[in-house]
Design a protein around this motif. Structure first.
Motif, short mmCIF file in Angstrom:
data_model
loop_
_atom_site.label_atom_id
_atom_site.label_comp_id
_atom_site.label_asym_id
_atom_site.label_seq_id
_atom_site.Cartn_x
_atom_site.Cartn_y
_atom_site.Cartn_z
N GLN A 45 -1.09 5.17 5.45
CA GLN A 45 -2.17 5.06 4.47
C GLN A 45 -2.28 3.64 3.94
N HIS A 46 -1.16 3.03 3.60
CA HIS A 46 -1.20 1.65 3.10
C HIS A 46 -1.76 0.71 4.15
N ARG A 47 -1.35 0.88 5.38
CA ARG A 47 -1.81 0.00 6.45
C ARG A 47 -3.29 0.15 6.74
N ASN A 48 -3.83 1.34 6.49
CA ASN A 48 -5.26 1.59 6.74
C ASN A 48 -6.13 1.37 5.50
N GLY A 49 -5.53 0.91 4.42
CA GLY A 49 -6.29 0.61 3.22
C GLY A 49 -6.61 1.80 2.34
N THR A 50 -5.96 2.95 2.60
CA THR A 50 -6.21 4.13 1.79
C THR A 50 -5.01 4.50 0.91
N GLY A 51 -3.96 3.69 0.94
CA GLY A 51 -2.74 3.99 0.20
C GLY A 51 -2.86 3.77 -1.29
N SER A 52 -3.39 2.64 -1.68
CA SER A 52 -3.60 2.33 -3.09
C SER A 52 -4.53 1.12 -3.16
N ASP A 53 -5.22 1.00 -4.27
CA ASP A 53 -6.08 -0.16 -4.46
C ASP A 53 -5.27 -1.45 -4.44
N TYR A 54 -4.07 -1.41 -5.03
CA TYR A 54 -3.23 -2.60 -5.12
C TYR A 54 -2.81 -3.09 -3.73
N THR A 55 -2.32 -2.19 -2.89
CA THR A 55 -1.87 -2.64 -1.56
C THR A 55 -3.04 -3.08 -0.71
N ARG A 56 -4.19 -2.46 -0.89
CA ARG A 56 -5.39 -2.89 -0.15
C ARG A 56 -5.81 -4.28 -0.62
N LYS A 57 -5.84 -4.51 -1.92
CA LYS A 57 -6.27 -5.79 -2.48
C LYS A 57 -5.37 -6.94 -2.03
N TYR A 58 -4.04 -6.70 -2.02
CA TYR A 58 -3.09 -7.77 -1.71
C TYR A 58 -2.55 -7.73 -0.29
N GLY A 59 -3.00 -6.80 0.52
CA GLY A 59 -2.61 -6.76 1.93
C GLY A 59 -1.15 -6.39 2.17
N CYS A 60 -0.59 -5.55 1.34
CA CYS A 60 0.80 -5.12 1.49
C CYS A 60 0.86 -4.04 2.58
N LYS A 61 1.19 -4.45 3.80
CA LYS A 61 1.17 -3.54 4.94
C LYS A 61 2.51 -3.42 5.65
N THR A 62 3.51 -4.17 5.21
CA THR A 62 4.82 -4.16 5.87
C THR A 62 5.82 -3.42 5.00
N LEU A 63 6.44 -2.39 5.57
CA LEU A 63 7.51 -1.67 4.88
C LEU A 63 8.78 -2.50 5.00
N VAL A 64 9.24 -3.06 3.89
CA VAL A 64 10.40 -3.95 3.94
C VAL A 64 11.68 -3.32 3.40
N TRP A 65 11.56 -2.19 2.70
CA TRP A 65 12.75 -1.54 2.13
C TRP A 65 12.40 -0.10 1.81
N ALA A 66 13.36 0.80 1.98
CA ALA A 66 13.18 2.20 1.57
C ALA A 66 14.55 2.82 1.29
N GLU A 67 14.51 3.85 0.46
CA GLU A 67 15.74 4.56 0.08
C GLU A 67 15.39 6.04 -0.05
N TRP A 68 16.19 6.89 0.57
CA TRP A 68 15.94 8.34 0.58
C TRP A 68 16.68 9.03 -0.55
N HIS A 69 16.03 10.03 -1.16
CA HIS A 69 16.62 10.82 -2.25
C HIS A 69 16.41 12.30 -1.97
N GLU A 70 17.35 13.10 -2.38
CA GLU A 70 17.23 14.54 -2.16
C GLU A 70 16.24 15.20 -3.08
N THR A 71 16.00 14.64 -4.26
CA THR A 71 15.11 15.28 -5.21
C THR A 71 13.96 14.37 -5.61
N ARG A 72 12.83 14.98 -5.95
CA ARG A 72 11.67 14.21 -6.43
C ARG A 72 12.02 13.50 -7.74
N ALA A 73 12.77 14.17 -8.60
CA ALA A 73 13.15 13.56 -9.88
C ALA A 73 14.01 12.32 -9.67
#
Length: 110
Positions: A45-73
């Protein structure tokens, strides 16, 4: 970094769990911190410009870091903490795991 542990599987085959992630437009450039239960879909979604207005405006299309969690909280708390950090701390977090700022989607999901 929290490693992915399969505690269940969604209908599409992905793990049940939640990701906190950082997208960037270039090395040491603009970053975006978010959370999702489907990392591949959200990055797409971010890469196609539908992820958020901010990422679309600034061209944030590269996933540079992520961390997995067991719970939404847990993911929500971590996302909020990182968003409160100053820029230098966020850059250091990325550099520790990804010093070349390469796209890491396949690394996290592969």
């Amino acid at each position: 970094m929290a490693r992915q542990v399969l505690v269940g599987v969604r209908r599409d085959g992905g793990p049940i769990g939640f990701w906190v992630y950082i997208m960037a437009n270039r090395r040491n450039g603009t970053t975006y911190v978010g959370q999702t239960d489907d990392l591949a879909r959200r990055v797409h979604q971010h890469r196609n410009g539908t992820g958020s207005d901010y990422t679309r405006k600034y061209g944030c299309k590269t996933l540079v870091w992520a961390e997995w969690h067991e719970t939404r909280a847990g993911a929500f708390r971590r996302e909020r903490r990182i968003k409160e950090w100053n820029r230098a701390w966020k850059l250091r977090l990325i550099e520790e795991m990804n010093p070349t700022w390469s796209d890491r989607l396949e690394h996290y999901l592969g």
